[in-house]
Design an enzyme around this catalytic site. Sequence first.
Site, PDB file in Angstrom:
ATOM      1  N   SER A 135       0.766  -1.224   0.022  1.00  0.00           N
ATOM      2  CA  SER A 135       0.078  -0.235   0.027  1.00  0.00           C
ATOM      3  C   SER A 135       0.844   1.300   0.108  1.00  0.00           C
ATOM      4  CB  SER A 135      -0.764  -0.047   1.173  1.00  0.00           C
ATOM      5  OG  SER A 135      -1.667   1.119   1.379  1.00  0.00           O
ATOM      6  N   LYS A 161      -0.892  -1.058  -4.413  1.00  0.00           N
ATOM      7  CA  LYS A 161      -2.336  -0.084  -4.184  1.00  0.00           C
ATOM      8  C   LYS A 161      -1.814   1.277  -3.894  1.00  0.00           C
ATOM      9  CE  LYS A 161      -4.646  -0.144   0.179  1.00  0.00           C
ATOM     10  NZ  LYS A 161      -5.382  -0.832   1.503  1.00  0.00           N
ATOM     11  N   LYS A 163      -2.883   5.103  -2.678  1.00  0.00           N
ATOM     12  CA  LYS A 163      -3.998   5.692  -1.958  1.00  0.00           C
ATOM     13  C   LYS A 163      -4.383   7.036  -2.661  1.00  0.00           C
ATOM     14  CE  LYS A 163      -4.128   3.910   2.115  1.00  0.00           C
ATOM     15  NZ  LYS A 163      -5.216   3.132   2.805  1.00  0.00           N
ATOM     16  N   ASP A 188      -7.033   2.930  -3.209  1.00  0.00           N
ATOM     17  CA  ASP A 188      -7.807   3.059  -1.727  1.00  0.00           C
ATOM     18  C   ASP A 188      -8.267   4.315  -1.320  1.00  0.00           C
ATOM     19  OD1 ASP A 188      -8.969   2.531   0.650  1.00  0.00           O
ATOM     20  OD2 ASP A 188      -7.240   1.753   1.533  1.00  0.00           O
ATOM     21  N   GLU A 213     -10.871   0.753  -3.233  1.00  0.00           N
ATOM     22  CA  GLU A 213     -11.300   0.120  -2.192  1.00  0.00           C
ATOM     23  C   GLU A 213     -11.991   1.466  -1.188  1.00  0.00           C
ATOM     24  OE1 GLU A 213      -7.744  -1.329  -0.190  1.00  0.00           O
ATOM     25  OE2 GLU A 213      -8.529  -1.138   1.919  1.00  0.00           O
ATOM     26  N   ASP A 238     -13.470  -1.975   3.078  1.00  0.00           N
ATOM     27  CA  ASP A 238     -12.592  -2.406   4.226  1.00  0.00           C
ATOM     28  C   ASP A 238     -13.250  -1.756   5.568  1.00  0.00           C
ATOM     29  OD1 ASP A 238     -10.654  -1.483   6.106  1.00  0.00           O
ATOM     30  OD2 ASP A 238      -9.229  -0.591   4.876  1.00  0.00           O
ATOM     31  N   LYS A 262      -9.472  -7.301   8.138  1.00  0.00           N
ATOM     32  CA  LYS A 262      -8.586  -6.733   9.120  1.00  0.00           C
ATOM     33  C   LYS A 262      -8.782  -7.454  10.491  1.00  0.00           C
ATOM     34  CE  LYS A 262      -7.238  -2.522   6.841  1.00  0.00           C
ATOM     35  NZ  LYS A 262      -7.658  -0.885   6.511  1.00  0.00           N
ATOM     36  N   GLY A 290      -3.930  -4.173   6.086  1.00  0.00           N
ATOM     37  CA  GLY A 290      -2.759  -3.641   6.991  1.00  0.00           C
ATOM     38  C   GLY A 290      -3.092  -2.355   7.941  1.00  0.00           C
TER      39      GLY A 290
END
Length: 368
Positions: A135, A161, A163, A188, A213, A238, A262, A290
Amino acid sequence: MKIERMELREIRLPLIAPFETSFGRTTERRIILVKVFSDGLAGWGECTVGENPFYNHESADSCWMIIRDYVAPMVLGYEIESPEQVPRLTGLIRGNKMARGAVECAIWDLEARRRGKPLWQLLGGAQEEINCGVSIGLEDNDAAILKKVEKEVAAGYQRIKIKIKPGRDYEMIKAIRKEFPEKLMSVDANSAYTLADADLLKKLDEFSLLMIEQPLSYDDIIDHAELQPQLKTAICLDESILSVDDARKALTVGACRIINVKLGRVSGHTEARKIQAYCHERNIPVWCGGMLEAGIGRAHNIAMSALPGFTLPGDVSASKRYWTEDIITPPVEVTPRGTIPRPDGVGIGYEVNEKRIESLTERTEVIR
Ligand code: OSB
Ligand code: MG
């Protein structure tokens, strides 16, 4: 087993590089560790909560208080036959799942050690190695992000991934896609958008992303169900999924096609395994998210990720991406094919470096 004693500890651990999401920037972690004792053995858990209540409603301080004043008294001294009973023992507490999950995970580690087994095996793990992605946090400019992507692709990570947030989305992803046209990629948003942004989110379909996400609110299922049919790209939830019931509802109304599991967010291994089983039966892919965990949390994530159905690469990556020195030995290492082999040792399967933990400790509390 009876838990005779519980040790709470807060450590501070600076990140190698700041990590930024749509809800904020982290430079140093405050991590709560839980150690439970029974019959001469001990088990470890790590609270996956953020420092502030920005990812969910919990914070490091709220978790410390909830564990000390509520979770510990509900667990200490009871005859526990299986760690699966722990969610019921603490069931009177509404929410606060990261606080409850930290203790639940510690009891799973303890149970695995009592039985002389690796935790992944006790949980029912079947995969010899787990698939890893990374990420990558927000950066001020595309050049900085491209440099990071390049480094992680070269290291062998299977999925990247990125952000995103309003203003750092379409153009940035376009620039990354141009350099890495074939790489398995996802984004995400950590709830940075609303349904009013549907047109922009639709445009991301151009980039053949594996998933987007949590685009909408952290506590929403209904609006995601309205958004998903408008997109070609799969939505992965998530923040919105706190239990197997949430997973069932989200999948039933078509709010997502993929679920990020998670441990802390769903209150530990017992509920995580229920989500995994529910999704596995229906061929819904899950993967392990994570929360910038130190080694103990990371080891629990690895144990969970060995379960069948955790097929998509997770966000569990090498310790050296986060810390100059982890709190476990050996640190978590990733193979050049972007995998982590499940560990052979009992319990979480890594040695806890208590000397290192002691040197990082800010406060401790022993509860009997
Ligand atoms: O949404 O997955 C997330 C980190 C903190 C809070 C939320 C998230 C993340 C990450 C980092 O994406 C995952 C990691 O490297 O541990
Ligand atoms: Mg996320």
